[in-house]
Every structure is written in C-alpha cells, then in structure tokens.
Design a protein around this motif. Sequence first.
Motif, mmCIF file in Angstrom:
data_model
loop_
_atom_site.group_PDB
_atom_site.id
_atom_site.type_symbol
_atom_site.label_atom_id
_atom_site.label_comp_id
_atom_site.label_asym_id
_atom_site.label_seq_id
_atom_site.Cartn_x
_atom_site.Cartn_y
_atom_site.Cartn_z
ATOM 1 N N ILE A 37 0.841 -1.189 0.000
ATOM 2 C CA ILE A 37 0.000 0.000 0.000
ATOM 3 C C ILE A 37 0.876 1.238 0.000
ATOM 4 O O ILE A 37 1.833 1.332 0.772
ATOM 5 C CB ILE A 37 -0.907 0.023 1.246
ATOM 6 C CG1 ILE A 37 -1.774 -1.250 1.316
ATOM 7 C CG2 ILE A 37 -1.789 1.262 1.263
ATOM 8 C CD1 ILE A 37 -2.322 -1.530 2.697
ATOM 9 N N SER A 38 0.533 2.186 -0.849
ATOM 10 C CA SER A 38 1.177 3.490 -0.810
ATOM 11 C C SER A 38 0.201 4.477 -0.195
ATOM 12 O O SER A 38 -0.843 4.781 -0.776
ATOM 13 C CB SER A 38 1.572 3.954 -2.216
ATOM 14 O OG SER A 38 2.004 5.302 -2.176
ATOM 15 N N ALA A 39 0.524 4.963 1.002
ATOM 16 C CA ALA A 39 -0.348 5.939 1.650
ATOM 17 C C ALA A 39 -0.403 7.238 0.865
ATOM 18 O O ALA A 39 -1.402 7.948 0.874
ATOM 19 C CB ALA A 39 0.137 6.203 3.080
ATOM 20 N N HIS A 40 0.685 7.531 0.152
ATOM 21 C CA HIS A 40 0.720 8.758 -0.651
ATOM 22 C C HIS A 40 -0.329 8.706 -1.753
ATOM 23 O O HIS A 40 -0.990 9.684 -2.042
ATOM 24 C CB HIS A 40 2.103 8.954 -1.256
ATOM 25 C CG HIS A 40 2.224 10.189 -2.108
ATOM 26 N ND1 HIS A 40 2.228 11.452 -1.558
ATOM 27 C CD2 HIS A 40 2.313 10.355 -3.444
ATOM 28 C CE1 HIS A 40 2.325 12.349 -2.531
ATOM 29 N NE2 HIS A 40 2.377 11.697 -3.691
ATOM 30 N N GLY A 41 -0.495 7.528 -2.352
ATOM 31 C CA GLY A 41 -1.455 7.414 -3.453
ATOM 32 C C GLY A 41 -2.886 7.296 -2.989
ATOM 33 O O GLY A 41 -3.810 7.785 -3.644
ATOM 34 N N ARG A 42 -3.132 6.652 -1.845
ATOM 35 C CA ARG A 42 -4.487 6.362 -1.406
ATOM 36 C C ARG A 42 -5.010 7.347 -0.367
ATOM 37 O O ARG A 42 -6.214 7.462 -0.180
ATOM 38 C CB ARG A 42 -4.556 4.949 -0.795
ATOM 39 C CG ARG A 42 -4.462 3.846 -1.826
ATOM 40 C CD ARG A 42 -4.574 2.483 -1.162
ATOM 41 N NE ARG A 42 -4.692 1.451 -2.180
ATOM 42 C CZ ARG A 42 -5.833 1.017 -2.669
ATOM 43 N NH1 ARG A 42 -6.963 1.552 -2.245
ATOM 44 N NH2 ARG A 42 -5.867 0.087 -3.591
ATOM 45 N N GLY A 43 -4.128 8.022 0.338
ATOM 46 C CA GLY A 43 -4.570 8.831 1.459
ATOM 47 C C GLY A 43 -4.756 7.955 2.686
ATOM 48 O O GLY A 43 -4.744 6.720 2.619
ATOM 49 N N LEU A 44 -4.950 8.589 3.830
ATOM 50 C CA LEU A 44 -4.973 7.876 5.104
ATOM 51 C C LEU A 44 -6.111 6.860 5.173
ATOM 52 O O LEU A 44 -5.898 5.676 5.455
ATOM 53 C CB LEU A 44 -5.080 8.883 6.252
ATOM 54 C CG LEU A 44 -5.088 8.281 7.661
ATOM 55 C CD1 LEU A 44 -3.787 7.553 7.930
ATOM 56 C CD2 LEU A 44 -5.312 9.369 8.700
ATOM 57 N N LYS A 45 -7.344 7.304 4.920
ATOM 58 C CA LYS A 45 -8.488 6.405 5.073
ATOM 59 C C LYS A 45 -8.446 5.273 4.053
ATOM 60 O O LYS A 45 -8.768 4.123 4.370
ATOM 61 C CB LYS A 45 -9.795 7.195 4.970
ATOM 62 C CG LYS A 45 -10.011 8.142 6.145
ATOM 63 C CD LYS A 45 -11.399 8.749 6.144
ATOM 64 C CE LYS A 45 -11.591 9.694 7.317
ATOM 65 N NZ LYS A 45 -11.461 8.989 8.619
ATOM 66 N N GLY A 46 -8.038 5.584 2.810
ATOM 67 C CA GLY A 46 -7.931 4.543 1.800
ATOM 68 C C GLY A 46 -6.881 3.512 2.156
ATOM 69 O O GLY A 46 -7.072 2.310 1.936
ATOM 70 N N ALA A 47 -5.759 3.970 2.719
ATOM 71 C CA ALA A 47 -4.699 3.047 3.123
ATOM 72 C C ALA A 47 -5.183 2.131 4.249
ATOM 73 O O ALA A 47 -4.961 0.915 4.222
ATOM 74 C CB ALA A 47 -3.461 3.825 3.568
ATOM 75 N N VAL A 48 -5.873 2.710 5.226
ATOM 76 C CA VAL A 48 -6.345 1.907 6.363
ATOM 77 C C VAL A 48 -7.453 0.950 5.926
ATOM 78 O O VAL A 48 -7.559 -0.172 6.445
ATOM 79 C CB VAL A 48 -6.789 2.820 7.525
ATOM 80 C CG1 VAL A 48 -7.410 2.012 8.653
ATOM 81 C CG2 VAL A 48 -5.590 3.604 8.054
ATOM 82 N N ASP A 49 -8.272 1.345 4.952
ATOM 83 C CA ASP A 49 -9.272 0.420 4.397
ATOM 84 C C ASP A 49 -8.596 -0.860 3.916
ATOM 85 O O ASP A 49 -9.080 -1.970 4.136
ATOM 86 C CB ASP A 49 -10.019 1.059 3.217
ATOM 87 C CG ASP A 49 -11.032 2.098 3.647
ATOM 88 O OD1 ASP A 49 -11.367 2.136 4.852
ATOM 89 O OD2 ASP A 49 -11.495 2.869 2.789
ATOM 90 N N ARG A 50 -7.467 -0.711 3.207
ATOM 91 C CA ARG A 50 -6.742 -1.876 2.688
ATOM 92 C C ARG A 50 -6.075 -2.659 3.819
ATOM 93 O O ARG A 50 -6.032 -3.896 3.780
ATOM 94 C CB ARG A 50 -5.674 -1.435 1.683
ATOM 95 C CG ARG A 50 -6.193 -0.970 0.348
ATOM 96 C CD ARG A 50 -6.810 -2.071 -0.489
ATOM 97 N NE ARG A 50 -5.977 -3.260 -0.639
ATOM 98 C CZ ARG A 50 -4.925 -3.362 -1.461
ATOM 99 N NH1 ARG A 50 -4.562 -2.328 -2.224
ATOM 100 N NH2 ARG A 50 -4.241 -4.485 -1.536
ATOM 101 N N ILE A 51 -5.553 -1.956 4.811
ATOM 102 C CA ILE A 51 -4.878 -2.642 5.913
ATOM 103 C C ILE A 51 -5.847 -3.566 6.636
ATOM 104 O O ILE A 51 -5.555 -4.749 6.850
ATOM 105 C CB ILE A 51 -4.261 -1.619 6.894
ATOM 106 C CG1 ILE A 51 -3.094 -0.883 6.242
ATOM 107 C CG2 ILE A 51 -3.786 -2.321 8.173
ATOM 108 C CD1 ILE A 51 -2.615 0.325 7.023
#
Length: 403
Positions: A121-135
């Motif tokens: 996951i790249s937090a830069h590309g997804r943003g915080l909430k998008g990154a945590v959704d994947r996590i």
Amino acid sequence: MKKIYVIGAGVEGQEGFSGRALELVGRAEILFGGERLLALFPDFAGETVVIGSNLGEIVERLRKNERRAVVLASGDPLFFGVGRYLLRNLPEEEFEFVPNVSSVQYAFAKIKEPWDDAVFISAHGRGLKGAVDRIVANDKAAVLTDEDNTPAAIAAELIERGRDGYAAWVCENLGTAEEKIIETDVKGLLEIEAAPLNVLILIKEYEAGGDEYVPTLGIPDEEFSTIKKLITKEEIRVVTLAKLKLRHDMTLWDLGAGSGSVSIEADHLLPNGRIFAVERNPQCIEFIKENLNKFNARHVTLIEGEAPACLETLPDPDRVFIGGSGGNLWDILEAVDGRLPAGGRVVLNAVTLDTLTAANEYFDNAGYQVEVTTINIARTRPLTDYKMFEAYNPVYIITGLKE
C-alpha cells in the motif's frame, strides 16, 4: 528504435547494482534520477538530470531525446515507482526495465518474515483512510508512508476504528548508516516519530486462545452488541442479503446500520468489494465498532453522520440497504437514486405500513421495478417447560430495481 533503460537501485548503494546495470549506466549519455541516486555515480561523464516533482518535463525530455538514456529509480521501478508514470506517457516498446531489490522486500528480509502473502500500500497514493481500508482488509500489509500519512497517523486511524490488533515494524532509512528497525504494536506507533524514509509493516495478531470468527449466514442476534430491538433479526438478515444479490466486487451502502449486523454478514460476500456502514446514533456507533472488531470485518468502513448529507463523499453504490431512515426516507431515496447506476438495487426493511407505503410510492414514481416480501417469524422460547412459539412483528422487505 531508441531504448530508454529504467534501472532500479538497491538499498545497499552502488554495490547493489548488477554488472549489466552498471554497464548500461557506463554507456549512457544522459542520466536521469533523484539527487540521492545520481550521487551514486559522481564520475558519470555525460549529462545528469535531476528528477523531482518535474515528471512532466522529464517525459518531454525523454520523448525528444535521441541520446542513450538511463533513468535511475529506487528498487523495482514498476513497484510504486516512476515506471508506471513513464509507461502511461511514452510507448512501452521504448523501455527496458532492470529491477532491483525493493525497500519493502529488504524490510521483510530484515524482520525475517515471508512477504508473498502481504498486500502493498502506498499511503501517498491512497490517502490515510484509503490506506487503512486496505490494511484492515488483510492480515499482513506493507505501507509506504509519507510526511502526512505517517505511521503514527495510520495507528491513530486504526485505533479509532477499533482495529489495533497488529504487530508493527517501522523500518527506517534502510541500507544506510542510519538504518533502524523498531518493533512495536499499533499503540506504540503513536509514540514514534518516524524518519521520512520508512516502510511500515503490520501483521495481524489474534488474541491467544481466542476463536477466529468463521463467516456464516444468520449469526445469532445475541452475538452482536446492540441497543435492544435495534437489530435486523438473523432470519431477516439472510433474506435481505439474498434480495440484495451481492457480487464479490460491489460497493454496498448500509444506511441506518444500527448494530452493523447486515454489514458484517455482507463482509465475507464482498471479498473484493467495499461496505459503508452509515449511522448517526452515538450509542449505536460504539456498538458497531465493537462488532466490527469482534467479527474481524475486513471491508466495512464506519461512517458517522446523518444521511443523506454524509453520503456525498462516498463512492457510488452498486447496492443500498436501508435499515433505518431517521424520518428522512424520501430525501435518502432521492440521494440514492442520484448515485445508483442502472441495474442497481435498493433493499429496505420496514416494520410500519407508513414506511412501506412511502417507499413503494417513491419507487413507483421513480420508475423502479418493485417487489415486496412479508416475513413473519416465530421462534420457540428457550428454557421453558413447553415448546411455545414467540411471534415477532412482521417485516416488509421492499426491493427496488433501478431500470
């Protein structure tokens, strides 16, 4: 035809390059790269061009360039690297990629953990909430953080969602003299001010002796934390999910989520999808958080707010379940209709004739195909001398298919 060689630099500096990579750099007439990577070749005789935020200018230089060109990248250029941008803007036949060990691969080697079952996951590309959704949808994740979406910020979001059951490693400045690997947990990440260059690895831990939830349809009502009576009964849940006709990659809105029971049961039916559980009641919100954590729901995001106002920022739905409307049914249906594609379904559970009539009227006026199913449930009472049935109020399941 001209060739552009995109060469990955390993985390160990110039000694990490293969002989062929060094040969290609030695034959190059123009060398592109970040300042740190260009510094690995202080004796390069040709022209050097620094890559920063000027990727558009770099593409134009490469498009017009006729000299032997090499682009230096970090690790694998096609793994969250410059390679994707170059391929989007220049013909792929002009490129040859020479990958190296990525920082993520190196980080997993350092903590002695297999990485073939991880998500990246790249937090830069997804943003915080998008990154945590994947996590939270996975048991093992490697996150490339940035200056805003730091390990501490990611930890705070995980804790807010009640999803903090991960072991954590912050792998800083890999391959340099300042390399440092910190092993901790999600709460410990709050205390760490990580270096800008870091990889965050998160691995799900289940409580010792705890039973991992095995997905089934019709989870007993008493398994959920909830306000009394604010739960869709298990039999109603099963029929509701059948009427929604969920496909594995759909987006579902669960409006008036209550205990979150419908979202949780839908979770394993949407392994590649997304579920947004919308609730305004603060007490229900706390119960939803408990239930999401208890059942290890992977694809459910809790949205705290009142529909329809809070729906504007959500991705368009393929399916919508309305378990409660808070007196805003008509406005909610109008908002849903504006976002739902043709062929989308809305399923609404009603316990009063008023709600049944209003929903049926809206769907008729909006040109939906409408089906209404009445469910009457009676269960035997436990722990009684005689097998007596206890009847529940009938529930009307209204299904609207948008044409």
